[in-house]
Design a protein around this motif. Sequence first.
Motif, PDB file in Angstrom:
ATOM      1  N   THR A  98       0.830  -1.206   0.000  1.00  0.00           N
ATOM      2  CA  THR A  98       0.000   0.000   0.000  1.00  0.00           C
ATOM      3  C   THR A  98       0.865   1.256   0.000  1.00  0.00           C
ATOM      4  N   GLN A  99       1.950   1.246   0.783  1.00  0.00           N
ATOM      5  CA  GLN A  99       2.860   2.391   0.788  1.00  0.00           C
ATOM      6  C   GLN A  99       3.494   2.596  -0.582  1.00  0.00           C
ATOM      7  N   ILE A 100       3.897   1.508  -1.226  1.00  0.00           N
ATOM      8  CA  ILE A 100       4.480   1.610  -2.573  1.00  0.00           C
ATOM      9  C   ILE A 100       3.464   2.216  -3.538  1.00  0.00           C
ATOM     10  N   PHE A 101       2.208   1.770  -3.416  1.00  0.00           N
ATOM     11  CA  PHE A 101       1.165   2.288  -4.307  1.00  0.00           C
ATOM     12  C   PHE A 101       0.992   3.798  -4.141  1.00  0.00           C
ATOM     13  N   PHE A 102       0.817   4.253  -2.898  1.00  0.00           N
ATOM     14  CA  PHE A 102       0.546   5.672  -2.676  1.00  0.00           C
ATOM     15  C   PHE A 102       1.779   6.536  -2.962  1.00  0.00           C
ATOM     16  N   LEU A 103       2.964   6.027  -2.680  1.00  0.00           N
ATOM     17  CA  LEU A 103       4.176   6.791  -2.999  1.00  0.00           C
ATOM     18  C   LEU A 103       4.239   7.090  -4.489  1.00  0.00           C
ATOM     19  N   THR A 107       3.755  10.761  -6.301  1.00  0.00           N
ATOM     20  CA  THR A 107       4.913  11.296  -7.035  1.00  0.00           C
ATOM     21  C   THR A 107       4.630  11.341  -8.539  1.00  0.00           C
ATOM     22  N   GLY A 108       3.985  10.305  -9.071  1.00  0.00           N
ATOM     23  CA  GLY A 108       3.646  10.304 -10.492  1.00  0.00           C
ATOM     24  C   GLY A 108       2.680  11.430 -10.838  1.00  0.00           C
ATOM     25  N   THR A 109       1.684  11.639  -9.970  1.00  0.00           N
ATOM     26  CA  THR A 109       0.722  12.718 -10.183  1.00  0.00           C
ATOM     27  C   THR A 109       1.400  14.077 -10.108  1.00  0.00           C
ATOM     28  N   GLU A 110       2.312  14.247  -9.143  1.00  0.00           N
ATOM     29  CA  GLU A 110       2.993  15.538  -8.985  1.00  0.00           C
ATOM     30  C   GLU A 110       3.893  15.841 -10.180  1.00  0.00           C
ATOM     31  N   ILE A 111       4.526  14.823 -10.742  1.00  0.00           N
ATOM     32  CA  ILE A 111       5.373  15.047 -11.917  1.00  0.00           C
ATOM     33  C   ILE A 111       4.554  15.643 -13.062  1.00  0.00           C
ATOM     34  N   ILE A 112       3.399  15.050 -13.352  1.00  0.00           N
ATOM     35  CA  ILE A 112       2.556  15.547 -14.444  1.00  0.00           C
ATOM     36  C   ILE A 112       2.000  16.921 -14.106  1.00  0.00           C
ATOM     37  N   LEU A 113       1.658  17.153 -12.842  1.00  0.00           N
ATOM     38  CA  LEU A 113       1.116  18.454 -12.451  1.00  0.00           C
ATOM     39  C   LEU A 113       2.179  19.542 -12.569  1.00  0.00           C
ATOM     40  N   LEU A 114       3.412  19.234 -12.214  1.00  0.00           N
ATOM     41  CA  LEU A 114       4.496  20.208 -12.380  1.00  0.00           C
ATOM     42  C   LEU A 114       4.726  20.526 -13.856  1.00  0.00           C
ATOM     43  N   VAL A 150      -2.508   9.368 -14.849  1.00  0.00           N
ATOM     44  CA  VAL A 150      -1.134   8.900 -15.075  1.00  0.00           C
ATOM     45  C   VAL A 150      -0.537   8.372 -13.773  1.00  0.00           C
ATOM     46  N   GLY A 151      -0.811   9.068 -12.669  1.00  0.00           N
ATOM     47  CA  GLY A 151      -0.313   8.621 -11.368  1.00  0.00           C
ATOM     48  C   GLY A 151      -0.832   7.245 -10.996  1.00  0.00           C
ATOM     49  N   VAL A 152      -2.125   7.010 -11.228  1.00  0.00           N
ATOM     50  CA  VAL A 152      -2.725   5.701 -10.922  1.00  0.00           C
ATOM     51  C   VAL A 152      -2.119   4.610 -11.807  1.00  0.00           C
ATOM     52  N   MET A 153      -1.979   4.895 -13.095  1.00  0.00           N
ATOM     53  CA  MET A 153      -1.416   3.900 -14.016  1.00  0.00           C
ATOM     54  C   MET A 153       0.021   3.556 -13.643  1.00  0.00           C
ATOM     55  N   HIS A 154       0.800   4.580 -13.302  1.00  0.00           N
ATOM     56  CA  HIS A 154       2.196   4.330 -12.920  1.00  0.00           C
ATOM     57  C   HIS A 154       2.276   3.525 -11.628  1.00  0.00           C
ATOM     58  N   SER A 155       1.488   3.908 -10.635  1.00  0.00           N
ATOM     59  CA  SER A 155       1.543   3.206  -9.349  1.00  0.00           C
ATOM     60  C   SER A 155       1.064   1.766  -9.477  1.00  0.00           C
TER      61      SER A 155
END
Length: 316
Positions: A98-103, A107-114, A150-155
């Motif tokens: 679960t920690q791996i998933f949320f990390l 992070t994946g979501t923040e990359i695209i948002l940045l 994208v964050g969900v797909m990456h995680s």
Amino acid sequence: MDVANKSVSEFVLLGLSNSWKLQLFFFIVFSLFYVATMVGNSLIVITVIADSHLHSPMYFLLTNLSIIDMSLASFTTPKMIADYLTGHKTISFDGCITQIFFLHLFTGTEIILLMAMSLDRYIAICKPLRYTSVIRPWVCAALVVASWVVGVMHSMSQVIFALTLPFCGPNEVDSFFCDLPVVFQLACVDTYVLGLFMISTSGIIALSCFILLFNSYVIVFVTIKHHSSKGSSKALSTCTAHFIVVFMFFGPCIFIYMWPLSSFLTDKILSVFYTIFTPILNPVIYTLRNQEVKTAMRKLKNRLLNPNKTTPWHYF
């Protein structure tokens, strides 16, 4: 979560240090940072919502960045703080996954948002006449939704990979939370091949995104340099703040995932940086360097002290 290859039911998080004095120090420092992160980012969200002058695409994206930063700080810091209090430093297999998933989700979501924030500043400064026709409210909403997708797909790709690993003995994670670079080294398979997977799925993606962002900000800075006005000075301050956030976020991520077999001590330091320190940079940088946000916060304080005065709440 039943997995055929799983023979380890829990992992032991070794944390940052075995020293009682250092653990007490970390408990105090990380508790203060976590509270400051939640309060600071919450204040940004409330301020942007409450002040109609901040109802613009840039601040809409900034609000979502604050929400992600609060989420990123919350997926592991509270447990780490609790572990220092209780001395219970184990985590179940499901909890680790679960920690791996949320990390990787955050992070994946923040990359695209940045990247979306970079696009917003690029068009605003380099293509100002097209800004209102390109960066519309629905475009901003689509960018935010896309970042989460994208964050969900990456995680999910990282979780599926983790679930296929055979764990048959060692269960001591030399970190204060679960992440693939440290967890996969406990698997009963060749870690070199797994390291290549880490580099291809996370390291190269993070590095490529950073290069794109770096190039876009170089173009923006060059464009600003050719204009000398009050507006250009404001744009330079805003973009500088954006780039500082980008550099502080991508730096540790690129190092950890491009060199997954690097020193555990180095990984620990960098992990602390982007999970605990980086989330607080957002409110610090945007409040100290942004006059509009500081003015809006003063107005919000005055409104709370004088509740009879109201301000419109329409968005954009």
